[in-house]
Write a protein that holds these residues in place. Structure first.
Motif, short mmCIF file in Angstrom:
data_model
loop_
_atom_site.label_atom_id
_atom_site.label_comp_id
_atom_site.label_asym_id
_atom_site.label_seq_id
_atom_site.Cartn_x
_atom_site.Cartn_y
_atom_site.Cartn_z
N ASP B 154 0.83 -1.20 0.00
CA ASP B 154 0.00 0.00 0.00
C ASP B 154 0.86 1.26 0.00
OD1 ASP B 154 -2.36 -1.35 -0.03
OD2 ASP B 154 -2.89 -0.97 2.07
N TRP B 155 1.93 1.23 0.81
CA TRP B 155 2.77 2.42 0.98
C TRP B 155 4.24 1.99 0.85
CZ3 TRP B 155 -0.75 5.89 0.44
CH2 TRP B 155 -2.02 5.74 1.02
N LEU B 156 5.14 2.97 0.75
CA LEU B 156 6.53 2.66 0.40
C LEU B 156 7.27 1.87 1.47
CD1 LEU B 156 7.43 6.01 -1.35
CD2 LEU B 156 7.39 3.75 -2.42
N ASP B 157 6.96 2.11 2.75
CA ASP B 157 7.70 1.41 3.80
C ASP B 157 6.82 1.30 5.04
OD1 ASP B 157 9.48 0.44 5.70
OD2 ASP B 157 11.14 1.67 5.01
N GLY B 158 5.97 0.31 5.08
CA GLY B 158 5.09 0.13 6.24
C GLY B 158 3.89 1.06 6.15
N ALA B 159 3.63 1.78 7.25
CA ALA B 159 2.46 2.67 7.29
C ALA B 159 2.68 3.92 6.44
CB ALA B 159 2.18 3.07 8.75
N PHE B 160 1.59 4.58 6.08
CA PHE B 160 1.65 5.86 5.37
C PHE B 160 2.55 6.83 6.12
CE2 PHE B 160 0.16 10.25 4.93
CZ PHE B 160 0.16 10.39 3.55
N SER B 161 3.41 7.55 5.38
CA SER B 161 4.31 8.51 6.01
C SER B 161 4.47 9.75 5.14
CB SER B 161 5.69 7.89 6.23
OG SER B 161 6.43 7.93 5.02
N ALA B 162 5.22 10.71 5.66
CA ALA B 162 5.53 11.92 4.89
C ALA B 162 6.29 11.58 3.61
CB ALA B 162 6.35 12.88 5.75
N GLY B 163 6.97 10.43 3.57
CA GLY B 163 7.63 9.98 2.35
C GLY B 163 6.60 9.67 1.26
N ASP B 164 5.53 8.99 1.65
CA ASP B 164 4.45 8.73 0.69
C ASP B 164 3.79 10.04 0.26
OD1 ASP B 164 4.30 5.72 0.68
OD2 ASP B 164 4.01 6.07 2.82
N LEU B 165 3.60 10.92 1.22
CA LEU B 165 2.92 12.19 0.92
C LEU B 165 3.68 12.95 -0.18
CD1 LEU B 165 1.40 14.61 3.53
CD2 LEU B 165 2.74 15.48 1.63
#
Lengths: 214, 214
Positions: B154-165
């Motif tokens: 779902d996201w780049l590394d585990g849970a949604f983060s500012a990196g995904d944002l």
């Protein structure tokens, strides 16, 4: 725990300190952190083992125990957050130094990268000569603003920080274009960075790799 | 203390969320931080009063009491460090999320910016048509690597983060090029980001500015 970084086995810049491991070496030297280097060939960089460390198949990477990082900006920020010497103690000044880190990589570097593309990837194209002044003008625009902000200060915001380190890393890439000649305070700022003992140790270390493999 | 951000009075993207205040609005919404917006015209952006906040005369800026920040990446990192919801608690996971923030702005964004330059600044040049496939190929190369790394997560590394944002903010700018059609998992990743309630509140807020001034 001694961190391990990766660097080019044969750097295309011939040891002039323009590859991105230079910035990370410099940060490690400023922070007084001993480190090991693993050299990678262009072929090995594209292999799954290296891609597991770096999704975009580039250097540098940073390994420290279980932690694996890529992106020189992020590696330098990690080093700066865990060691003295690269970020101010005051919270607001720290946030501003980080703003200069992002400014270096996201506002100043894109047109500088475009110059590399124009020279090395499109240098043989029919539009190369006519397009070059446009590319140079976009860099000049950033340098003009940077020069105005720096003024006659030694560093961008108070004491030397990781923001200066990344910005000076950018200016190293600009220097061969001759554009810095138009901005004496930026040329002096670059020279000020290059004269730091930590810079010189880092520069010598990356040059030694090139010399040994030449 | 309610932070104040700046945004375009008349955004050239016509409210499609491509201006950089969108990323900051989204981060503030994810973090549950109320904020004020000061709109600036293109003329006012070049004036000394705005340059004092932003050395490169752009938006967004961020004011919070005595603190003044520029660079959307730095502003988002500042928000993420002071509020829950944008960075994981584990130190290593946090460093990796920050690596994705830098990857978005320093590895993926430069070729995307080059596409904007090719379209808007050089669209009328004699080389525009012949050069475009090269520019698109450099974006495709990054997307290929990003797609391979994301896989079916779902996201780049585990849970949604500012990196995904920040990465999803990049992909919004890629979308009009049609290149995302070649990478269904990236198109789905973008859609997943856009469906977050915080994204939708931020998008509506920036669109309202355009609608009110249209």
């Amino acid at each position: 725990m001694k961190p391990i970084i990766t660097a080019f086995e044969h750097s295309p810049d011939r040891g002039r300190g323009l590859a991105r491991d230079m910035r990370v070496r410099w940060a490690l030297e400023e922070a007084g952190v001993a480190y090991d280097v693993r050299l990678v060939s262009f072929a090995a960089m594209k292999e799954p083992a290296h891609r597991a460390l770096h999704p975009f198949a580039q250097i540098p990477t940073y390994e420290e125990g279980d932690l694996v990082l890529f992106e020189s900006g992020a590696i330098i920020l990690h080093i700066a957050q865990h060691h003295a010497g690269l970020l101010p103690g005051d919270a607001n000044a720290r946030a501003r130094a980080i703003a200069w880190m992002f400014a270096a990589v996201n506002t100043v570097e894109p047109p500088v990268l475009d110059l590399q593309v124009a020279k090395f990837a499109e240098g043989d194209k029919p539009w190369a000569a006519e397009r070059m002044p446009l590319v140079r003008e976009r860099i000049r625009e950033r340098l003009r603003d940077l020069s105005a902000r720096l003024g006659d200060a030694d560093w961008l915001d108070g004491a030397f920080s990781a923001g200066d380190l990344l910005m000076i890393g950018m200016l190293m890439r600009v220097k061969p274009s001759g554009l810095l000649d138009e901005f004496p305070n930026l040329a002096a700022y670059l020279a000020r960075g290059e004269s730091r003992p930590a810079f010189q140790r880092a520069f010598a270390a990356q040059l030694a790799v090139f010399t040994a493999h030449a």
